[in-house]
Motif scaffolding. Structure first.
Motif, PDB file in Angstrom:
ATOM      1  N   LYS A  61      36.284  42.269  45.176  1.00  0.00           N
ATOM      2  CA  LYS A  61      36.063  43.331  44.391  1.00  0.00           C
ATOM      3  C   LYS A  61      34.348  44.013  44.160  1.00  0.00           C
ATOM      4  CE  LYS A  61      40.588  43.457  42.443  1.00  0.00           C
ATOM      5  NZ  LYS A  61      41.235  42.392  41.900  1.00  0.00           N
ATOM      6  N   GLN A  82      38.228  38.847  39.944  1.00  0.00           N
ATOM      7  CA  GLN A  82      38.238  40.022  38.923  1.00  0.00           C
ATOM      8  C   GLN A  82      37.418  39.464  37.975  1.00  0.00           C
ATOM      9  OE1 GLN A  82      41.371  42.206  36.125  1.00  0.00           O
ATOM     10  NE2 GLN A  82      42.121  41.629  38.233  1.00  0.00           N
ATOM     11  N   ASP A 108      39.192  31.326  41.216  1.00  0.00           N
ATOM     12  CA  ASP A 108      39.402  32.673  41.795  1.00  0.00           C
ATOM     13  C   ASP A 108      38.663  33.633  40.860  1.00  0.00           C
ATOM     14  OD1 ASP A 108      40.188  35.458  42.302  1.00  0.00           O
ATOM     15  OD2 ASP A 108      42.204  34.904  42.715  1.00  0.00           O
ATOM     16  N   GLY A 154      40.270  40.513  48.826  1.00  0.00           N
ATOM     17  CA  GLY A 154      40.456  39.359  47.824  1.00  0.00           C
ATOM     18  C   GLY A 154      41.428  38.224  48.518  1.00  0.00           C
ATOM     19  N   ALA A 155      42.526  38.844  48.888  1.00  0.00           N
ATOM     20  CA  ALA A 155      43.850  38.064  49.187  1.00  0.00           C
ATOM     21  C   ALA A 155      43.217  37.288  50.614  1.00  0.00           C
ATOM     22  CB  ALA A 155      44.882  38.898  49.738  1.00  0.00           C
ATOM     23  N   PHE A 199      47.738  35.847  39.315  1.00  0.00           N
ATOM     24  CA  PHE A 199      47.568  36.745  40.257  1.00  0.00           C
ATOM     25  C   PHE A 199      46.382  36.354  41.424  1.00  0.00           C
ATOM     26  CE2 PHE A 199      46.364  40.415  42.538  1.00  0.00           C
ATOM     27  CZ  PHE A 199      47.385  40.938  42.929  1.00  0.00           C
ATOM     28  N   HIS A 200      46.905  36.362  42.655  1.00  0.00           N
ATOM     29  CA  HIS A 200      45.674  35.949  43.711  1.00  0.00           C
ATOM     30  C   HIS A 200      45.832  36.781  44.818  1.00  0.00           C
ATOM     31  CE1 HIS A 200      44.715  32.056  41.485  1.00  0.00           C
ATOM     32  NE2 HIS A 200      45.999  31.857  41.235  1.00  0.00           N
TER      33      HIS A 200
HETATM   34  C1  LIG Z   1      42.402  41.523  42.822  1.00  0.00           C
HETATM   35  C2  LIG Z   1      42.456  40.322  42.711  1.00  0.00           C
HETATM   36  C3  LIG Z   1      42.803  39.445  44.004  1.00  0.00           C
HETATM   37  C4  LIG Z   1      43.208  40.139  45.504  1.00  0.00           C
HETATM   38  O1  LIG Z   1      42.133  40.989  45.875  1.00  0.00           O
HETATM   39  P1  LIG Z   1      42.645  42.005  46.866  1.00  0.00           P
HETATM   40  O2  LIG Z   1      41.524  42.551  47.479  1.00  0.00           O
HETATM   41  O3  LIG Z   1      43.477  43.148  46.157  1.00  0.00           O
HETATM   42  O4  LIG Z   1      43.442  41.498  48.001  1.00  0.00           O
HETATM   43  C5  LIG Z   1      42.917  38.033  43.966  1.00  0.00           C
HETATM   44  N1  LIG Z   1      42.726  37.448  42.814  1.00  0.00           N
HETATM   45  C6  LIG Z   1      42.340  38.127  41.752  1.00  0.00           C
HETATM   46  C7  LIG Z   1      42.210  37.366  40.483  1.00  0.00           C
HETATM   47  C8  LIG Z   1      42.265  39.527  41.663  1.00  0.00           C
HETATM   48  O5  LIG Z   1      42.193  40.282  40.410  1.00  0.00           O
END
Ligand SMILES: *Cc1c(COP(=O)(O)O)cnc(C)c1O
Length: 407
Positions: free
Chosen positions: A254, A228, A225, A105-106, A140-141
């Motif tokens: 995810k 999640q 984003d 995700g990052a 949270f990103h």
């Molecule tokens: C989990 C998450 C991320 C980061 O994903 P990773 O695969 O852990 O790098 C980014 N944004 C949101 C909203 C998340 O829930």
């Protein structure tokens, strides 16, 4: 080996950057997991929504093993026969014009930041190295240096500087603050439609529509984003649909692979992904045939098994029952679909020990922020399983729930 032996190995050899519940899992099927001693638990976290399709879904497993036996990685120096079909299927499903696949995700967030900046310079005409992206407090990103640099959470960033410049922070849910933060160098806004790690924070009605308008009026890219919240979690394919808007760029990860394998992507409906020229961005594993085959199967499961609608229905069942529970320790129940947060009163002493008590009763969930208990089971959960989970929650949080340290 017993649970404590596995835990001792982790403690001895691993970096201590997590504080997991002391349950050592060895097997998963659907909404259920089993620990090394054979005890069964319902997984009400779903790896932060990576397991929307449930553990070890047979159709995704089949796609994974078949593809793994054929071709796993080509790098992007060559083409592969999974990439084009994956592109077409995900773009048609999400009504996107273009897609750029990555792994975590990052990395999708970093990719979007690069794309939006480049769009700002090459299309909007912002002066070189002057671009600003608006982000929200309590976001949270992910965990890279650039991303933690625009976090407002001290423990995510303390001791990790210096950070990447070019971000401006405004309070979440406040469209007026966004409007005031815009200047001629603003190229976009990056926001979660619902803050997940931030405590399941749902913005006021109309917030996303206001962001859409601000982006249109000021020629900015709206980046949502949905790593999640997307892919069915909130009872819609994307959380943006609750407000009837479309982002210019949408980040997914995810559940894109149903928990089998890291696959993420930037999806766009605008010119923003067209700014990359060969050599300007990439990843060795991004778009690999194994990841593409897994993601194709994971998306098929989501639509063919009606998981989005089930998330809406089971989410409603959870919310109704939780709102009626009348717990002395729950201050607020927040949720959309199967992304639910129970805000506990401060006197309850933190959500962690309620998670421990639920673990004792065979239900796994986690705390997000100190006082919020997060419930996010796989979207395949049935009515009976939902009612079972509610029964355990009632026992631990219901009328009799204590606020003493031993719960
Ligand atoms: C989990 C998450 C991320 C980061 O994903 P990773 O695969 O852990 O790098 C980014 N944004 C949101 C909203 C998340 O829930």
């Amino acid at each position: 080996m017993k649970a404590e032996d596995y835990i001792a190995l982790e403690d001895r050899y691993g970096a201590h950057n997590y504080s997991p519940l002391d349950v050592v899992l060895a097997k998963g099927r659907g909404v259920w997991v089993w620990d090394v001693e054979g005890r069964r638990y319902m997984d009400c976290l779903s790896a932060y929504s990576a397991l929307n399709q449930g553990h070890c879904h047979p159709a995704i497993l089949k796609a994974l093993t078949e593809q793994a036996a054929k071709l796993t990685l080509t790098s992007r120096a060559f083409r592969n026969d999974q990439l084009g079909p994956f592109y077409q299927e995900i773009c048609e499903l999400t009504r996107s014009h273009k897609v750029l696949p990555m792994n975590s995700g990052a990395e999708a967030v970093e990719t979007a930041v690069k794309a939006v900046r480049k769009w700002g310079y090459s299309i909007k005409g912002v002066g070189l190295d002057q671009a600003e992206i608006i982000v929200c407090e309590n976001n949270f990103h992910g965990r890279t240096i650039t991303i933690v640099g625009f976090s407002s959470h001290e423990s995510y960033k303390e001791g990790f500087g210096p950070f990447t410049p070019g971000f401006r922070m405004v309070p979440f849910g406040d469209a007026e603050a966004v409007e005031q933060a815009v200047n001629e160098n603003t190229v976009g806004i990056l926001v979660e439609p619902i803050q997940g790690e931030g405590g399941i924070v749902i913005p006021p009605d109309g917030y996303l529509r206001a962001l859409r308008r601000i982006c249109d009026e000021n020629r900015m890219v709206l980046v949502l984003d949905e790593i999640q919240t997307g892919l069915g979690r909130t009872g819609k394919l994307f959380a943006e649909e609750h407000e009837g808007i479309e982002a210019d760029a949408t980040l997914v990860g995810k559940a894109l692979s149903g928990g089998f394998y890291p696959v993420s992507a930037v999806l766009s409906n605008s010119e923003v992904l067209s700014v990359f020229m060969p050599g300007e961005h990439g990843s060795t594993f991004g778009g690999n045939p194994l990841g593409c085959a897994v993601a194709r199967a994971a998306l098929r499961v989501l639509t063919e098994e009606g998981l989005i609608d089930n998330a809406r229905r089971m989410g409603g069942r959870f919310m109704d029952a939780l709102s009626r529970m009348n717990s002395p320790v729950v201050a607020e129940v927040r949720g959309r679909g199967l992304l639910i947060g129970l805000e506990l009163i401060p006197e309850a002493g933190g959500a962690r020990r309620y998670c421990e008590a639920l673990r004792e009763r065979g239900l796994l969930c986690n705390a997000t922020r100190e006082h919020v208990l997060r419930l996010a089971p796989p979207l395949i959960i049935t009515e009976e399983e939902t009612d079972w989970a509610l029964e355990q929650l009632g026992e631990v949080l219901g009328k009799e729930a204590g606020v003493s340290p031993d719960v």
